[in-house]
Design a protein around this motif. Sequence first.
Motif, PDB file in Angstrom:
ATOM      1  N   UNK A 117       0.836  -1.205   0.000  1.00  0.00           N
ATOM      2  CA  UNK A 117       0.000   0.000   0.000  1.00  0.00           C
ATOM      3  C   UNK A 117       0.871   1.256   0.000  1.00  0.00           C
ATOM      4  N   UNK A 118       1.968   1.210   0.780  1.00  0.00           N
ATOM      5  CA  UNK A 118       2.874   2.365   0.780  1.00  0.00           C
ATOM      6  C   UNK A 118       3.517   2.553  -0.585  1.00  0.00           C
ATOM      7  N   UNK A 119       3.931   1.432  -1.189  1.00  0.00           N
ATOM      8  CA  UNK A 119       4.509   1.540  -2.529  1.00  0.00           C
ATOM      9  C   UNK A 119       3.493   2.075  -3.532  1.00  0.00           C
ATOM     10  N   UNK A 120       2.246   1.589  -3.422  1.00  0.00           N
ATOM     11  CA  UNK A 120       1.209   2.095  -4.324  1.00  0.00           C
ATOM     12  C   UNK A 120       0.974   3.586  -4.102  1.00  0.00           C
ATOM     13  N   UNK A 121       0.978   3.994  -2.816  1.00  0.00           N
ATOM     14  CA  UNK A 121       0.794   5.418  -2.528  1.00  0.00           C
ATOM     15  C   UNK A 121       1.957   6.240  -3.070  1.00  0.00           C
ATOM     16  N   UNK A 122       3.202   5.711  -2.863  1.00  0.00           N
ATOM     17  CA  UNK A 122       4.365   6.439  -3.391  1.00  0.00           C
ATOM     18  C   UNK A 122       4.345   6.472  -4.919  1.00  0.00           C
ATOM     19  N   UNK A 123       3.905   5.337  -5.531  1.00  0.00           N
ATOM     20  CA  UNK A 123       3.798   5.317  -6.995  1.00  0.00           C
ATOM     21  C   UNK A 123       2.755   6.314  -7.485  1.00  0.00           C
ATOM     22  N   UNK A 124       1.632   6.384  -6.751  1.00  0.00           N
ATOM     23  CA  UNK A 124       0.602   7.359  -7.119  1.00  0.00           C
ATOM     24  C   UNK A 124       1.125   8.786  -6.972  1.00  0.00           C
ATOM     25  N   UNK A 125       1.882   9.016  -5.888  1.00  0.00           N
ATOM     26  CA  UNK A 125       2.467  10.347  -5.710  1.00  0.00           C
ATOM     27  C   UNK A 125       3.462  10.664  -6.822  1.00  0.00           C
ATOM     28  N   UNK A 126       4.296   9.658  -7.164  1.00  0.00           N
ATOM     29  CA  UNK A 126       5.245   9.877  -8.258  1.00  0.00           C
ATOM     30  C   UNK A 126       4.527  10.122  -9.580  1.00  0.00           C
ATOM     31  N   UNK A 127       3.427   9.365  -9.797  1.00  0.00           N
ATOM     32  CA  UNK A 127       2.658   9.573 -11.026  1.00  0.00           C
ATOM     33  C   UNK A 127       2.054  10.971 -11.057  1.00  0.00           C
ATOM     34  N   UNK A 128       1.515  11.393  -9.900  1.00  0.00           N
ATOM     35  CA  UNK A 128       0.949  12.749  -9.824  1.00  0.00           C
ATOM     36  C   UNK A 128       2.023  13.800 -10.065  1.00  0.00           C
ATOM     37  N   UNK A 129       3.206  13.565  -9.443  1.00  0.00           N
ATOM     38  CA  UNK A 129       4.304  14.510  -9.654  1.00  0.00           C
ATOM     39  C   UNK A 129       4.754  14.510 -11.113  1.00  0.00           C
ATOM     40  N   UNK A 130       4.768  13.298 -11.732  1.00  0.00           N
ATOM     41  CA  UNK A 130       5.155  13.220 -13.145  1.00  0.00           C
ATOM     42  C   UNK A 130       4.147  13.947 -14.032  1.00  0.00           C
ATOM     43  N   UNK A 131       2.847  13.782 -13.693  1.00  0.00           N
ATOM     44  CA  UNK A 131       1.818  14.484 -14.470  1.00  0.00           C
ATOM     45  C   UNK A 131       1.968  15.992 -14.317  1.00  0.00           C
ATOM     46  N   UNK A 132       2.207  16.420 -13.065  1.00  0.00           N
ATOM     47  CA  UNK A 132       2.403  17.860 -12.844  1.00  0.00           C
ATOM     48  C   UNK A 132       3.636  18.363 -13.583  1.00  0.00           C
ATOM     49  N   UNK A 133       4.711  17.554 -13.519  1.00  0.00           N
ATOM     50  CA  UNK A 133       5.930  17.955 -14.211  1.00  0.00           C
ATOM     51  C   UNK A 133       5.716  17.993 -15.721  1.00  0.00           C
ATOM     52  N   UNK A 134       4.962  16.990 -16.234  1.00  0.00           N
ATOM     53  CA  UNK A 134       4.673  16.987 -17.670  1.00  0.00           C
ATOM     54  C   UNK A 134       3.831  18.200 -18.059  1.00  0.00           C
ATOM     55  N   UNK A 135       2.849  18.536 -17.183  1.00  0.00           N
ATOM     56  CA  UNK A 135       2.030  19.722 -17.459  1.00  0.00           C
ATOM     57  C   UNK A 135       2.879  20.987 -17.445  1.00  0.00           C
ATOM     58  N   UNK A 136       3.768  21.066 -16.426  1.00  0.00           N
ATOM     59  CA  UNK A 136       4.647  22.238 -16.361  1.00  0.00           C
ATOM     60  C   UNK A 136       5.589  22.287 -17.558  1.00  0.00           C
ATOM     61  N   UNK A 137       6.086  21.090 -17.963  1.00  0.00           N
ATOM     62  CA  UNK A 137       6.970  21.046 -19.135  1.00  0.00           C
ATOM     63  C   UNK A 137       6.229  21.468 -20.399  1.00  0.00           C
ATOM     64  N   UNK A 138       4.963  21.007 -20.510  1.00  0.00           N
ATOM     65  CA  UNK A 138       4.166  21.414 -21.674  1.00  0.00           C
ATOM     66  C   UNK A 138       3.928  22.921 -21.674  1.00  0.00           C
ATOM     67  N   UNK A 139       3.631  23.467 -20.489  1.00  0.00           N
ATOM     68  CA  UNK A 139       3.452  24.918 -20.404  1.00  0.00           C
ATOM     69  C   UNK A 139       4.743  25.652 -20.747  1.00  0.00           C
ATOM     70  N   UNK A 140       5.864  25.125 -20.231  1.00  0.00           N
ATOM     71  CA  UNK A 140       7.148  25.743 -20.567  1.00  0.00           C
ATOM     72  C   UNK A 140       7.429  25.647 -22.064  1.00  0.00           C
ATOM     73  N   UNK A 141       7.066  24.463 -22.638  1.00  0.00           N
ATOM     74  CA  UNK A 141       7.258  24.321 -24.078  1.00  0.00           C
ATOM     75  C   UNK A 141       6.415  25.317 -24.867  1.00  0.00           C
ATOM     76  N   UNK A 142       5.154  25.494 -24.418  1.00  0.00           N
ATOM     77  CA  UNK A 142       4.302  26.479 -25.093  1.00  0.00           C
ATOM     78  C   UNK A 142       4.871  27.887 -24.943  1.00  0.00           C
TER      79      UNK A 142
END
Length: 242
Positions: A105-130
């Motif tokens: 469960x902790x690994x799943x939570x950390x994976x979910x957090x990493x996925x959320x952080x990756x999505x946020x980073x991808x969104x920020x990267x897309x905004x930076x790219x724009x």
Amino acid sequence: MVLNHHASTMADLSQICAYAKAGKQTATPESVDKKTVAPHGVIENHLWRVKRMDQLAEKTYLSLNHLVDLKHKHASILEASSARKQAENTLLQAQNTSRQADYAARQAASTAEQTTASVKQATATAQQGKTILMFTVVTIIFLPLSFMAAFFAIAIDSFPVNEKGKLAMSYVLKYMLSVSGAACIPFILVAFQQDRIIVLLTWVRENISDGFSGDLRMRRPRKYSNSSSATVNTDDSRYSRH
């Protein structure tokens, strides 16, 4: 049972013998005291042995029952101990399973957090790219204009200046906008269609490399055939000379 019957028979016989020895003709055998009759030793010995054997058999039976009872109790204790150990092992396995579940469960939570952080980073990267794309487009637009403005700021004799020594607005705008537009539009298209252009260039490069390698494959046998024919001709000429 048989020995008791023999003992009673021998007692009666002893009474009769004692009555005969006493010489009492008027008395009956029942009037003789049985206590005065000596018991038969062999029969009494056998009776005592039989009683002793019965006592020993009963004692052995009781001992065997007690031993079997103890065995059953010992087996029950062993079964209870094994059941307790199995329960402890089951409890340990359940604890390990719960720990593994918590860790998962902790690994799943950390994976979910990493996925959320990756999505946020991808969104920020897309905004930076724009943002970078917007600045790139602005730079593409204003760089030729800056170049043309600097070019027209140079004092060149061939420029059609007016009486005040300045260029006309229509003349400057005509060349500035035309040259800037001709330079900006292709680069803006390249900036917006970069992925397609990369795919197109890759396809062209692969086709060119495949065609070049095919030409080399077609040319190599010809070279070999020409060289072999040349060697054959030289050998024939040598033989003809000789």
